[in-house]
Design an enzyme around this catalytic site. Structure first.
Site, PDB file in Angstrom:
ATOM      1  N   HIS A  25       0.795  -1.223   0.000  1.00  0.00           N
ATOM      2  CA  HIS A  25       0.000   0.000   0.000  1.00  0.00           C
ATOM      3  C   HIS A  25       0.829   1.275   0.000  1.00  0.00           C
ATOM      4  O   HIS A  25       0.271   2.364  -0.014  1.00  0.00           O
ATOM      5  CB  HIS A  25      -0.942  -0.001   1.212  1.00  0.00           C
ATOM      6  CG  HIS A  25      -1.864  -1.175   1.245  1.00  0.00           C
ATOM      7  ND1 HIS A  25      -1.620  -2.290   2.008  1.00  0.00           N
ATOM      8  CD2 HIS A  25      -3.015  -1.428   0.574  1.00  0.00           C
ATOM      9  CE1 HIS A  25      -2.587  -3.176   1.826  1.00  0.00           C
ATOM     10  NE2 HIS A  25      -3.436  -2.684   0.965  1.00  0.00           N
ATOM     11  N   ARG A  51      -7.028   5.194   1.560  1.00  0.00           N
ATOM     12  CA  ARG A  51      -6.573   4.363   2.671  1.00  0.00           C
ATOM     13  C   ARG A  51      -5.303   4.933   3.303  1.00  0.00           C
ATOM     14  O   ARG A  51      -5.065   4.747   4.491  1.00  0.00           O
ATOM     15  CB  ARG A  51      -6.348   2.925   2.192  1.00  0.00           C
ATOM     16  CG  ARG A  51      -7.636   2.248   1.756  1.00  0.00           C
ATOM     17  CD  ARG A  51      -7.522   0.746   1.726  1.00  0.00           C
ATOM     18  NE  ARG A  51      -6.868   0.246   0.527  1.00  0.00           N
ATOM     19  CZ  ARG A  51      -6.794  -1.054   0.211  1.00  0.00           C
ATOM     20  NH1 ARG A  51      -7.322  -1.968   1.007  1.00  0.00           N
ATOM     21  NH2 ARG A  51      -6.188  -1.446  -0.895  1.00  0.00           N
ATOM     22  N   ASP A 217     -12.928  -8.239  -3.112  1.00  0.00           N
ATOM     23  CA  ASP A 217     -12.112  -8.108  -1.913  1.00  0.00           C
ATOM     24  C   ASP A 217     -12.726  -7.002  -1.058  1.00  0.00           C
ATOM     25  O   ASP A 217     -12.708  -5.835  -1.441  1.00  0.00           O
ATOM     26  CB  ASP A 217     -10.673  -7.755  -2.297  1.00  0.00           C
ATOM     27  CG  ASP A 217      -9.743  -7.675  -1.096  1.00  0.00           C
ATOM     28  OD1 ASP A 217     -10.237  -7.731   0.049  1.00  0.00           O
ATOM     29  OD2 ASP A 217      -8.524  -7.559  -1.297  1.00  0.00           O
ATOM     30  N   GLU A 243     -14.643 -11.972  -0.347  1.00  0.00           N
ATOM     31  CA  GLU A 243     -13.404 -12.153   0.420  1.00  0.00           C
ATOM     32  C   GLU A 243     -13.282 -11.175   1.578  1.00  0.00           C
ATOM     33  O   GLU A 243     -13.539  -9.986   1.429  1.00  0.00           O
ATOM     34  CB  GLU A 243     -12.204 -11.984  -0.522  1.00  0.00           C
ATOM     35  CG  GLU A 243     -10.865 -12.068   0.173  1.00  0.00           C
ATOM     36  CD  GLU A 243      -9.707 -12.044  -0.813  1.00  0.00           C
ATOM     37  OE1 GLU A 243      -8.684 -11.411  -0.496  1.00  0.00           O
ATOM     38  OE2 GLU A 243      -9.813 -12.659  -1.898  1.00  0.00           O
ATOM     39  N   GLU A 271      -6.318 -13.457   5.048  1.00  0.00           N
ATOM     40  CA  GLU A 271      -5.192 -12.571   4.729  1.00  0.00           C
ATOM     41  C   GLU A 271      -4.584 -11.960   5.990  1.00  0.00           C
ATOM     42  O   GLU A 271      -3.367 -11.818   6.093  1.00  0.00           O
ATOM     43  CB  GLU A 271      -5.680 -11.478   3.782  1.00  0.00           C
ATOM     44  CG  GLU A 271      -4.716 -10.359   3.530  1.00  0.00           C
ATOM     45  CD  GLU A 271      -5.312  -9.277   2.633  1.00  0.00           C
ATOM     46  OE1 GLU A 271      -4.808  -8.141   2.698  1.00  0.00           O
ATOM     47  OE2 GLU A 271      -6.269  -9.562   1.885  1.00  0.00           O
ATOM     48  N   HIS A 321      -2.416 -15.125  -0.018  1.00  0.00           N
ATOM     49  CA  HIS A 321      -2.535 -13.728  -0.416  1.00  0.00           C
ATOM     50  C   HIS A 321      -1.192 -13.240  -0.965  1.00  0.00           C
ATOM     51  O   HIS A 321      -0.159 -13.361  -0.310  1.00  0.00           O
ATOM     52  CB  HIS A 321      -2.929 -12.881   0.795  1.00  0.00           C
ATOM     53  CG  HIS A 321      -2.860 -11.408   0.555  1.00  0.00           C
ATOM     54  ND1 HIS A 321      -1.829 -10.613   1.029  1.00  0.00           N
ATOM     55  CD2 HIS A 321      -3.690 -10.577  -0.118  1.00  0.00           C
ATOM     56  CE1 HIS A 321      -2.039  -9.362   0.670  1.00  0.00           C
ATOM     57  NE2 HIS A 321      -3.156  -9.307  -0.028  1.00  0.00           N
ATOM     58  N   GLU A 341      -2.623 -16.165  -6.379  1.00  0.00           N
ATOM     59  CA  GLU A 341      -3.033 -14.783  -6.608  1.00  0.00           C
ATOM     60  C   GLU A 341      -1.876 -13.984  -7.194  1.00  0.00           C
ATOM     61  O   GLU A 341      -0.731 -14.129  -6.772  1.00  0.00           O
ATOM     62  CB  GLU A 341      -3.484 -14.124  -5.303  1.00  0.00           C
ATOM     63  CG  GLU A 341      -3.860 -12.660  -5.470  1.00  0.00           C
ATOM     64  CD  GLU A 341      -4.312 -11.984  -4.185  1.00  0.00           C
ATOM     65  OE1 GLU A 341      -5.065 -10.997  -4.274  1.00  0.00           O
ATOM     66  OE2 GLU A 341      -3.895 -12.435  -3.095  1.00  0.00           O
TER      67      GLU A 341
END
Length: 397
Positions: A25, A51, A217, A243, A271, A321, A341
């Site tokens: 992130h 976020r 998600d 999810e 996760e 994840h 993934e």
């Protein structure tokens, strides 16, 4: 024939790095991963649009290096930054230096139980995971074998991937088996937000056709009631799974949600779960259909092997994840991990780029949604640290 002894561990070092990479992130402006995505903080308007506004990227990347007596260095990257570097240097290093790298079971046990009074999950287990992954990388390099060989060898010739990102239509063009979208609107945005979510799903279904997987998600943003209504409304558009819909601590809520969703829709989570004990709760309470541990957060490879065996006994699939090569070397060795993934870390995301770019060199990426096992045929995890990134060692021991 005499047994060949491997050199012992001489040094453990922990560094921090800022910017995109193992901290998924920590991205620049305009990245899809930070664009009005539903979170537990979305109930507060000030923290709804981004976020990063509530600090999702404050930690940054942790780099752990483990050097053997012969100068061989194993390393790993995960999320954790300076607080995790402190834990590695001041607490965990004592359990490695002077030890044999083959003692990973004892080392893990001592790291976990020595920190249990202030750890158990979260940041501390992230730090343990980083050390454990670096240890496996070192062991592979000392033996001149890829990590997947050390885990039992490949059970299939290639990996197949679904893609996570805001453009499942592009994921289909790139050959992925499915696309997982971020949910953009949470319960605080009411019925109108729910309608926008469904409209987005309907639009994407019209673009990708009926046979391409679409998933959501939800990043812990929902409650059981909203998640149930969302799942029922999404069923008309063939949503494959929902999810991490609710808090990872609400095992009872997941148990209820799994009963509530339409028949054929899967519930997935994990996760932000950690260790065999956390995943035991998910499985014994029948909270989900697929578990999704992050190998850089759940305890590393040593613990993920235990989690996977537990899942296998409960008839659950393990689809880790993200985690790039750390996940690839694991998934290729497990029968109950049928696909992996791939996080689309291009800002668009309209290109397939390495997941931990620019921190790693030699990081393989899927080709037409697949990756031959031969792409993993290098010692350890098969990647190198990019010498051009700025690393800082905030602590020593």
């Amino acid at each position: 024939m005499p047994i060949v002894s491997l050199p012992k561990i001489k040094h453990v070092r922990a560094f921090t790095v800022r910017g995109g990479g193992a901290d998924y992130h920590d991205q620049g402006e305009g990245h899809w991963i930070d664009d009005h995505i539903a979170t537990p903080m979305s109930r507060y308007p000030d923290y709804r649009q981004s976020r990063q506004s509530f600090g999702i990227n404050v930690l940054g990347t942790l780099v752990v290096e483990i050097e053997a007596e012969d100068g061989t260095v194993g390393f790993a990257v995960t999320t954790g930054g300076e607080p995790a570097a402190y834990i590695v240097e001041k607490h965990l290093a004592r359990f490695l230096e002077g030890r044999a790298p083959t003692d990973y079971e004892k080392i893990w046990d001592q790291m976990y139980f020595s920190t249990q009074y202030y750890g158990r999950k979260g940041l501390v287990v992230n730090a343990i995971s980083g050390v454990d992954l670096a240890l496996w990388d070192l062991l592979g390099k000392l033996r001149q074998e890829p990590v997947y060989h050390l885990l039992g060898g490949a059970v299939r010739d290639e990996l197949q991937f679904y893609a996570t990102g805001a453009r499942p239509d592009k994921a289909k063009e790139f050959g992925f088996i499915g696309g997982k979208m971020p949910l953009h609107h949470g319960p605080a945005e009411g019925v109108e937000g729910l309608k926008k979510n469904i409209a987005e799903l309907a639009d994407m279904r019209s673009k990708v056709g009926d046979d391409f997987w679409l998933m959501w998600d939800c990043w812990m943003a929902l409650d059981v009631d909203y998640a149930t209504r969302l799942a029922i409304a999404a069923h008309d558009f063939g949503l494959k799974w929902i999810e991490e819909a609710i808090s990872p601590d609400d095992y009872w809520g997941y148990q209820q949600l799994k009963r509530n969703v339409p028949k054929g829709m899967l519930v997935t989570t994990g996760e932000h779960e950690a260790t065999r004990w956390g995943f035991r709760m998910l499985m014994e309470m029948d909270c989900c259909d697929i578990i999704q541990p992050d190998v850089g957060w759940c305890g590393g490879v040593t613990e993920l092997l235990k989690i996977s065996a537990l899942a296998d006994a409960h008839g659950k699939m393990v689809v880790p994840h993200g985690s790039s090569v750390y996940s690839y070397h694991f998934v290729i060795t497990r029968h109950n991990s049928p696909f992996a993934e791939f996080l689309m870390m291009h800002p668009g995301p309209t290109e397939v780029v390495p997941m931990f770019h620019p921190q790693l060199l030699g990081e393989p990426v899927p080709d037409n949604g697949r990756m031959k096992v031969s792409a993993l045929d290098k010692p350890g995890f098969g990647v190198d640290l990019n010498p051009d990134i700025a690393m800082h060692r905030p602590y020593t021991h």
